[in-house]
Write an enzyme that holds these catalytic residues in place. Structure first.
Site, short mmCIF file in Angstrom:
data_model
loop_
_atom_site.label_atom_id
_atom_site.label_comp_id
_atom_site.label_asym_id
_atom_site.label_seq_id
_atom_site.Cartn_x
_atom_site.Cartn_y
_atom_site.Cartn_z
N ASN A 7 1.04 -1.26 0.11
CA ASN A 7 0.17 0.00 0.02
C ASN A 7 0.80 1.21 0.04
OD1 ASN A 7 -1.37 2.29 1.21
ND2 ASN A 7 -3.28 1.00 1.65
N HIS A 10 0.91 6.18 1.84
CA HIS A 10 1.70 7.18 2.47
C HIS A 10 2.86 7.79 1.90
CE1 HIS A 10 -0.87 6.63 5.75
NE2 HIS A 10 -0.69 5.25 5.85
N HIS A 43 -5.68 3.78 -1.75
CA HIS A 43 -6.94 4.11 -1.15
C HIS A 43 -7.41 5.34 -1.61
CE1 HIS A 43 -9.62 4.23 2.91
NE2 HIS A 43 -10.30 4.27 1.61
N ARG A 45 -9.31 8.18 -0.90
CA ARG A 45 -10.66 8.41 -0.10
C ARG A 45 -11.60 9.45 -0.54
NH1 ARG A 45 -8.71 6.23 5.29
NH2 ARG A 45 -10.82 7.53 6.08
N ARG A 49 -7.34 12.74 0.71
CA ARG A 49 -6.41 13.34 1.63
C ARG A 49 -4.96 13.00 1.44
NH1 ARG A 49 -7.49 9.99 7.12
NH2 ARG A 49 -9.49 10.82 6.89
N GLU A 70 -8.66 0.73 -2.97
CA GLU A 70 -9.42 0.44 -1.55
C GLU A 70 -10.44 1.55 -1.86
OE1 GLU A 70 -7.91 0.85 2.10
OE2 GLU A 70 -6.48 -0.66 1.56
N THR A 101 -8.17 3.32 8.51
CA THR A 101 -9.43 2.47 8.37
C THR A 101 -9.49 1.90 9.69
OG1 THR A 101 -8.92 2.22 6.17
CG2 THR A 101 -10.69 1.01 6.94
N GLU A 151 -10.77 -9.77 3.08
CA GLU A 151 -9.69 -9.31 3.62
C GLU A 151 -9.70 -9.23 4.96
OE1 GLU A 151 -7.45 -5.65 2.20
OE2 GLU A 151 -6.34 -5.51 4.20
N HIS A 191 -3.38 -4.72 7.99
CA HIS A 191 -3.73 -3.50 8.84
C HIS A 191 -2.70 -3.89 10.05
CE1 HIS A 191 -5.23 0.25 10.46
NE2 HIS A 191 -5.81 0.26 9.37
N1 PXP Z 1 -5.77 -3.02 4.41
C1 PXP Z 1 -6.66 -2.09 4.54
C2 PXP Z 1 -8.22 -2.18 3.93
C3 PXP Z 1 -6.40 -0.72 5.02
O1 PXP Z 1 -7.30 0.45 4.90
C4 PXP Z 1 -4.96 -0.37 4.98
C5 PXP Z 1 -4.64 0.78 5.59
O2 PXP Z 1 -4.61 1.58 4.69
C6 PXP Z 1 -4.03 -1.57 5.11
C7 PXP Z 1 -4.69 -2.87 4.73
C8 PXP Z 1 -2.52 -1.52 5.48
O3 PXP Z 1 -2.52 -1.20 6.76
P1 PXP Z 1 -1.21 -0.76 7.13
O4 PXP Z 1 -1.06 0.69 6.56
O5 PXP Z 1 -1.37 -0.33 8.52
O6 PXP Z 1 -0.09 -1.68 6.80
#
Ligand code: PXP
Length: 238
Positions: A7, A10, A43, A45, A49, A70, A101, A151, A191
């Site tokens: 992901n 960030h 993602h 949003r 953001r 996402e 999330t 997931e 997550h």
């Molecule tokens: N899965 C989902 C559905 C999420 O919303 C996120 C966060 O964006 C992640 C996985 C990844 O989480 P993390 O950034 O804590 O690794």
């Protein structure tokens, strides 16, 4: 072998801290793929953001592994998904005030609405994953409305304050993964996973893919993204 989906939200968070054009998540996607990631997650949003519409469009053209968008189950996002055609989407609950999330999607409570979203995006050949808490009711509901995948939300496991809670939460993830596979669903998890809490999740055979963002991007500040992805893969496959 489990697949790592990275992901890259960030990277865009850092860009938006200045409201300028760098660092570009598009570059991050290429580096993560070359380092061995099996796919890229973004993602989009509602409040835009971090990831922007422009990122989604360009990444659709650039990502050669698998693009997982996402998104919340809204008409706006369904329209974007149908137009951009990511390989898959992951439906998540979304609140404006949250940092990330928070809980899983209430598939059992919102099954009519989510089923319609699944049908609409599936018309375009897009697969659908539902981000859910590790609860029997949510897994059964996901199967009933014919999701392709679930997931499993690993946040409660990752954030556990002590070993007892952590073991309890781990059991929930293990059972959810088993139940999902029994029902024929693809099973992903994510997550809050990082370099020091991954091993017990990696040991769950039913999990196909891990979705990891924050810890990899945070490590990349010190090691570079290529190394951060390779380090995570080494832990997953050792
Ligand atoms: N899965 C989902 C559905 C999420 O919303 C996120 C966060 O964006 C992640 C996985 C990844 O989480 P993390 O950034 O804590 O690794």
């Amino acid at each position: 072998m489990k697949k790592l989906m990275v992901n890259i939200d960030h990277i865009a968070t850092l860009r938006e801290a200045r409201g300028i054009y760098y660092p570009d998540p598009v570059y991050a996607a290429g580096i993560a793929e070359m380092a061995g990631a099996s796919g890229i997650i973004i993602h989009l949003r509602e409040d835009r953001r971090h990831i922007k519409d422009r990122d989604v469009k360009i990444l659709r053209g650039v990502v050669k592994t698998k693009l997982n968008l996402e998104m919340a189950a809204t008409d706006e996002m369904v329209g974007i998904a149908r137009e951009i055609k990511p390989d898959m989407i992951t439906l998540v609950p979304e609140k404006r005030e949250e940092l990330t999330t928070e809980g899983g999607l209430d598939v059992a409570g919102l099954s009519g609405k989510i089923k319609k979203v699944i049908e609409k995006v599936r018309e375009k050949g897009i697969k659908v994953s539902l981000f859910i808490d590790p609860e029997e009711e949510q897994i059964i509901a996901s199967h009933k409305i014919k999701a392709d995948m679930i997931e499993i939300h690993t946040g409660a496991y990752s954030d556990a304050k002590n070993e007892m809670i952590r073991d309890k939460e781990l059991k929930k993830v293990v059972n959810a993964a088993k139940r999902g596979k029994e029902l024929g669903l693809g099973v992903n998890a994510g997550h809050g996973l990082h370099y020091h809490n991954l091993s017990e999740i990696v040991a769950i055979p039913e999990i196909d893919e891990l979705s990891i963002g924050h810890s990899i991007i945070a490590r990349a500040i010190f090691t570079g993204l290529d190394r951060a992805v390779r380090d995570m893969l080494a832990l997953m496959h050792c």
